[in-house]
Design a protein around this motif. Structure first.
Motif, PDB file in Angstrom:
ATOM      1  N   SER A 115     -64.456  51.648 -20.113  1.00  0.00           N
ATOM      2  CA  SER A 115     -65.487  50.853 -20.794  1.00  0.00           C
ATOM      3  C   SER A 115     -65.754  49.565 -20.028  1.00  0.00           C
ATOM      4  O   SER A 115     -64.809  48.918 -19.578  1.00  0.00           O
ATOM      5  CB  SER A 115     -65.034  50.464 -22.205  1.00  0.00           C
ATOM      6  N   PHE A 116     -67.000  49.228 -19.876  1.00  0.00           N
ATOM      7  CA  PHE A 116     -67.377  47.928 -19.285  1.00  0.00           C
ATOM      8  C   PHE A 116     -68.885  47.745 -19.385  1.00  0.00           C
ATOM      9  O   PHE A 116     -69.612  48.705 -19.658  1.00  0.00           O
ATOM     10  CB  PHE A 116     -66.932  47.827 -17.809  1.00  0.00           C
ATOM     11  N   ASP A 174     -67.526  64.091 -19.656  1.00  0.00           N
ATOM     12  CA  ASP A 174     -67.038  64.994 -20.713  1.00  0.00           C
ATOM     13  C   ASP A 174     -67.240  64.367 -22.087  1.00  0.00           C
ATOM     14  O   ASP A 174     -67.594  65.044 -23.046  1.00  0.00           O
ATOM     15  CB  ASP A 174     -65.534  65.278 -20.523  1.00  0.00           C
ATOM     16  N   SER A 175     -66.997  63.062 -22.174  1.00  0.00           N
ATOM     17  CA  SER A 175     -67.204  62.365 -23.450  1.00  0.00           C
ATOM     18  C   SER A 175     -67.395  60.877 -23.187  1.00  0.00           C
ATOM     19  O   SER A 175     -67.260  60.412 -22.060  1.00  0.00           O
ATOM     20  CB  SER A 175     -66.009  62.595 -24.384  1.00  0.00           C
ATOM     21  N   ASP A 210     -65.881  54.171 -23.244  1.00  0.00           N
ATOM     22  CA  ASP A 210     -64.874  55.235 -23.374  1.00  0.00           C
ATOM     23  C   ASP A 210     -65.246  56.514 -22.607  1.00  0.00           C
ATOM     24  O   ASP A 210     -65.100  57.627 -23.113  1.00  0.00           O
ATOM     25  CB  ASP A 210     -64.673  55.551 -24.867  1.00  0.00           C
ATOM     26  N   LEU A 211     -65.703  56.320 -21.402  1.00  0.00           N
ATOM     27  CA  LEU A 211     -66.170  57.452 -20.579  1.00  0.00           C
ATOM     28  C   LEU A 211     -64.981  58.244 -20.041  1.00  0.00           C
ATOM     29  O   LEU A 211     -64.061  57.680 -19.465  1.00  0.00           O
ATOM     30  CB  LEU A 211     -66.987  56.887 -19.415  1.00  0.00           C
ATOM     31  N   THR A 228     -66.585  59.188  -9.052  1.00  0.00           N
ATOM     32  CA  THR A 228     -66.915  59.937 -10.275  1.00  0.00           C
ATOM     33  C   THR A 228     -67.738  59.059 -11.210  1.00  0.00           C
ATOM     34  O   THR A 228     -68.773  59.483 -11.738  1.00  0.00           O
ATOM     35  CB  THR A 228     -65.608  60.392 -10.971  1.00  0.00           C
ATOM     36  N   LEU A 229     -67.297  57.838 -11.398  1.00  0.00           N
ATOM     37  CA  LEU A 229     -67.989  56.911 -12.295  1.00  0.00           C
ATOM     38  C   LEU A 229     -69.411  56.635 -11.809  1.00  0.00           C
ATOM     39  O   LEU A 229     -70.380  56.716 -12.584  1.00  0.00           O
ATOM     40  CB  LEU A 229     -67.179  55.606 -12.374  1.00  0.00           C
TER      41      LEU A 229
END
Ligand SMILES: Nc1ncnc2c1ncn2[C@@H]1O[C@H](COP(=O)(O)OP(=O)(O)OP(=O)(O)O)[C@@H](O)[C@H]1O
Length: 309
Positions: free
Chosen positions: A26-27, A59-60, A8-9, A47-48
């Motif tokens: 998510s992965f 951020d979360s 849940d990034l 970004t990932l």
């Protein structure tokens, strides 16, 4: 335990005009996997990768790379991963050898110590050892950047669009190299906007607009297209053909694919005859319609269209 676990990034840029670059991704990536992040510009791939490589903070959500949180154990992560950014980031005014020596020193190692790992690639650029990096061809620059990213025997390699802007022959060569790294127990996360490269990965995440639209093996992704797919051509303007097909009451989807159009119909039966009749009535001649196998790009376009709705 998976080598990479992402849950849940989320990451946004800006304060006023907020861009949600990652909307809750998510992965997992398993040991020795070549994991492809496939998606167009702006999908959120860079970004990932930057978050996982500890160069940016999310951020979360949560992420672990080799069991560590990149936000907390960034030194460990940086010592144990290799990162090849999208844009050439080595020193253009240093020679090939000087660049590699520089990166080796930074990690407290030497070219000789890493030779076994990098030799297959390094041997291709070694004849240009004294050439300034800035004077290398695009493909050579990528090989040098890859050698530099591997100089410290990383456990995980992050390659951000390594083949973008590289000619087709070098693209193929580069993928052969990536495939060859498997024998060294390196887990690879590679991003690409080229759909055909999906087939070269063990698993792919299809990314668009900050979301993952699907994750699976390339074979399963391609097979997940659960409709009959047809290639249509009339030997003339595809623009007019698309307009005509969009008028057809049984049209489900139509989009350009190279020289051809890819078409799906609302009916599950073989519709070649009916479609030909319709196009003839529309005034087309030399009509070519063939049922074809779907590929990753077909699935991607379908998923993107569903995402828009
Ligand atoms: N520093 C930044 N400030 C504001 N927006 C940004 C910034 N970096 C990226 N973005 C935006 O975030 C979104 C995701 O960008 P990102 O670079 O992660 O995507 P990408 O899939 O790697 O695509 P590209 O190949 O274009 O880099 C895009 O809309 C991009 O414009």
């Amino acid at each position: 335990m998976s080598v990479i676990e992402v849950k849940d990034l989320k990451k946004s840029y800006g304060k006023k005009d907020i861009v949600e670059a990652l909307k809750g991704i998510s992965f997992n990536v398993e040991q020795n996997e070549i994991f492809g992040l496939i998606g167009p510009d702006g999908a959120g791939k860079t970004t990932l990768i930057r978050i996982l490589a500890s160069l940016m903070v999310a951020d979360s959500g949560s992420a672990t790379v080799i069991g560590k949180d990149p936000k907390v154990d960034y030194q460990y992560i940086r010592n144990n991963i290799g990162y090849m950014p999208g844009r050439f980031s080595l020193y253009e005014d240093l020679s090939v050898k000087e660049n590699l020596e520089f990166f080796a020193t930074t990690f407290g190692t030497t070219i000789a110590k890493s030779y076994d790992l990098i030799k297959d690639i390094y041997q291709q650029i070694e004849p240009f050892n004294d050439r300034k990096a800035g004077d290398l061809s695009g493909g050579m620059k990528q090989k040098l950047a890859l050698c530099a990213a591997m100089i410290h025997y990383p456990k995980v390699l992050f390659l951000d669009e390594p083949t973008t802007g590289v000619d087709p022959v070098s693209r193929k060569e580069f993928w052969n190299i990536i495939k060859g790294l498997n024998k060294h127990n390196i887990t690879i996360v590679v991003s690409t906007p080229y759909m055909d490269e999906a087939d070269l990965c063990d698993k792919v995440a299809l990314m668009n607009n900050g979301e993952i639209l699907g994750i699976d093996t390339p074979e399963n992704v391609a097979a997940s297209f659960n409709k009959k797919l047809y290639a249509v051509e009339v030997g003339g303007s595809n623009y007019h053909l698309i307009k005509s097909l969009r008028k057809y009451e049984f049209m489900d989807s139509v989009f350009p694919f190279g020289e051809l159009l890819h078409y799906t119909d609302k009916r599950a039966t073989d519709i070649k005859g009916d479609l030909k009749d319709f196009l003839e009535k529309e005034g087309y001649k030399n009509i070519f319609i063939q049922e074809i196998k779907s590929n990753t790009e077909d699935v991607f376009i379908r998923l993107m269209n569903a995402q828009k709705k």
